[in-house]
Design a protein around this motif. Sequence first.
Motif, PDB file in Angstrom:
ATOM      1  N   ALA A  99     -23.653 -31.950 -17.970  1.00  0.00           N
ATOM      2  CA  ALA A  99     -23.181 -30.461 -17.533  1.00  0.00           C
ATOM      3  C   ALA A  99     -24.569 -30.086 -17.149  1.00  0.00           C
ATOM      4  O   ALA A  99     -25.641 -29.999 -17.954  1.00  0.00           O
ATOM      5  CB  ALA A  99     -22.511 -29.768 -18.262  1.00  0.00           C
ATOM      6  N   LEU A 100     -24.759 -29.265 -16.001  1.00  0.00           N
ATOM      7  CA  LEU A 100     -25.911 -28.584 -15.699  1.00  0.00           C
ATOM      8  C   LEU A 100     -25.564 -26.987 -15.035  1.00  0.00           C
ATOM      9  O   LEU A 100     -24.584 -26.881 -14.332  1.00  0.00           O
ATOM     10  CB  LEU A 100     -26.550 -29.113 -14.734  1.00  0.00           C
ATOM     11  CG  LEU A 100     -28.091 -28.434 -14.094  1.00  0.00           C
ATOM     12  CD1 LEU A 100     -29.035 -28.143 -15.093  1.00  0.00           C
ATOM     13  CD2 LEU A 100     -28.439 -29.329 -12.945  1.00  0.00           C
ATOM     14  N   THR A 101     -26.180 -25.895 -15.799  1.00  0.00           N
ATOM     15  CA  THR A 101     -26.257 -24.699 -15.020  1.00  0.00           C
ATOM     16  C   THR A 101     -27.508 -24.543 -14.516  1.00  0.00           C
ATOM     17  O   THR A 101     -28.655 -24.352 -15.639  1.00  0.00           O
ATOM     18  CB  THR A 101     -25.841 -23.703 -16.222  1.00  0.00           C
ATOM     19  OG1 THR A 101     -24.399 -23.934 -16.662  1.00  0.00           O
ATOM     20  CG2 THR A 101     -25.772 -22.258 -15.669  1.00  0.00           C
ATOM     21  N   VAL A 102     -27.814 -24.042 -13.198  1.00  0.00           N
ATOM     22  CA  VAL A 102     -28.837 -23.791 -12.760  1.00  0.00           C
ATOM     23  C   VAL A 102     -28.805 -22.149 -12.541  1.00  0.00           C
ATOM     24  O   VAL A 102     -27.994 -21.673 -11.768  1.00  0.00           O
ATOM     25  CB  VAL A 102     -29.394 -24.582 -11.456  1.00  0.00           C
ATOM     26  CG1 VAL A 102     -30.313 -23.851 -10.894  1.00  0.00           C
ATOM     27  CG2 VAL A 102     -29.519 -25.796 -11.708  1.00  0.00           C
ATOM     28  N   ARG A 103     -29.647 -21.542 -13.173  1.00  0.00           N
ATOM     29  CA  ARG A 103     -29.832 -20.003 -13.124  1.00  0.00           C
ATOM     30  C   ARG A 103     -30.871 -19.655 -12.156  1.00  0.00           C
ATOM     31  O   ARG A 103     -32.143 -19.597 -12.527  1.00  0.00           O
ATOM     32  CB  ARG A 103     -29.955 -19.369 -14.464  1.00  0.00           C
ATOM     33  CG  ARG A 103     -30.270 -17.773 -14.342  1.00  0.00           C
ATOM     34  CD  ARG A 103     -29.167 -17.018 -14.233  1.00  0.00           C
ATOM     35  NE  ARG A 103     -29.582 -15.582 -14.391  1.00  0.00           N
ATOM     36  CZ  ARG A 103     -30.149 -14.677 -13.594  1.00  0.00           C
ATOM     37  NH1 ARG A 103     -30.583 -15.222 -12.461  1.00  0.00           N
ATOM     38  NH2 ARG A 103     -30.393 -13.548 -13.984  1.00  0.00           N
ATOM     39  N   HIS A 104     -30.657 -19.097 -10.964  1.00  0.00           N
ATOM     40  CA  HIS A 104     -31.612 -18.925 -10.115  1.00  0.00           C
ATOM     41  C   HIS A 104     -31.827 -17.527 -10.069  1.00  0.00           C
ATOM     42  O   HIS A 104     -31.256 -16.703  -9.356  1.00  0.00           O
ATOM     43  CB  HIS A 104     -31.220 -19.668  -8.879  1.00  0.00           C
ATOM     44  CG  HIS A 104     -32.344 -19.578  -7.727  1.00  0.00           C
ATOM     45  ND1 HIS A 104     -32.023 -19.074  -6.457  1.00  0.00           N
ATOM     46  CD2 HIS A 104     -33.621 -19.832  -7.769  1.00  0.00           C
ATOM     47  CE1 HIS A 104     -33.329 -19.187  -5.754  1.00  0.00           C
ATOM     48  NE2 HIS A 104     -34.057 -19.743  -6.446  1.00  0.00           N
TER      49      HIS A 104
END
Length: 257
Positions: A99-104
């Motif tokens: 799982a990956l969350t990219v917070r941009h």
Amino acid sequence: ERSQRYLHWASQVCRSWHDVASELLYASPFLTTTRRMELFIRTVSEVPDLTRFIKDVYAPLTHHGKVCNLFGWLWGRRSAKAQREELASLLARCPSIEALTVRHSVKKSLASITPVDDVVCTSEINDKLKRLTVHGSSFEARWHPQFSIMPALSALPNLEVLCLRGIYILPTFQLPALPNLHTLQLVENYYFPAAGPRGPLFSQATMPKLRTVEIFRNHFAEATYGPVFDTSCFSQLECLHFVEDEHCLEVTRWADA
């Protein structure tokens, strides 16, 4: 973040606790700043055996503009390119990543495409991902929008859950085939309808196993739900959640049609 602090304290009690706590601590690193991400990457580079524990990464990527990308190193800011390359390198070394969350984060009044594809562009990563969250900065900056634009995505053959949160979805966005996706979550997004006719953003053709759609407070006009969803998506659903959406009744009537 608090649970990570407690696990860190627990890991210092004794050797047995250290082994157990380390596995839990590194399974889901919650990296809230680019500095923390830099330090975390340095740690696992020095102790590569830790990468076997990493399953779920929350990682920030910050876009400060072209000037900062060129000269940010003078005041300790890493360029957007360096951040992407470091994150991609970290994920490629994690054999158990799921799982990956990219917070941009985007500087006020700037516009930037969320660089997800630059991070998951290799087969070592995109074949493993089961959950992906693209988290734009407009979610926290409603009164001063920062334009995190949804990018094109590479094929993610094993992705099961996709969450789009606080981003700007343009009508040119095309979703790739996601043969194993069963849950789609849309939270506080903005959608700009196309001037001319285009195909739907989300369709049964690209998401044949979709069973759950969760929609929370999106900034979609009622008339734009048609271009966003193909009605075939709703015919196969087992669960449809609309929360705090003023067009809930209109959309559910349209979906039944």
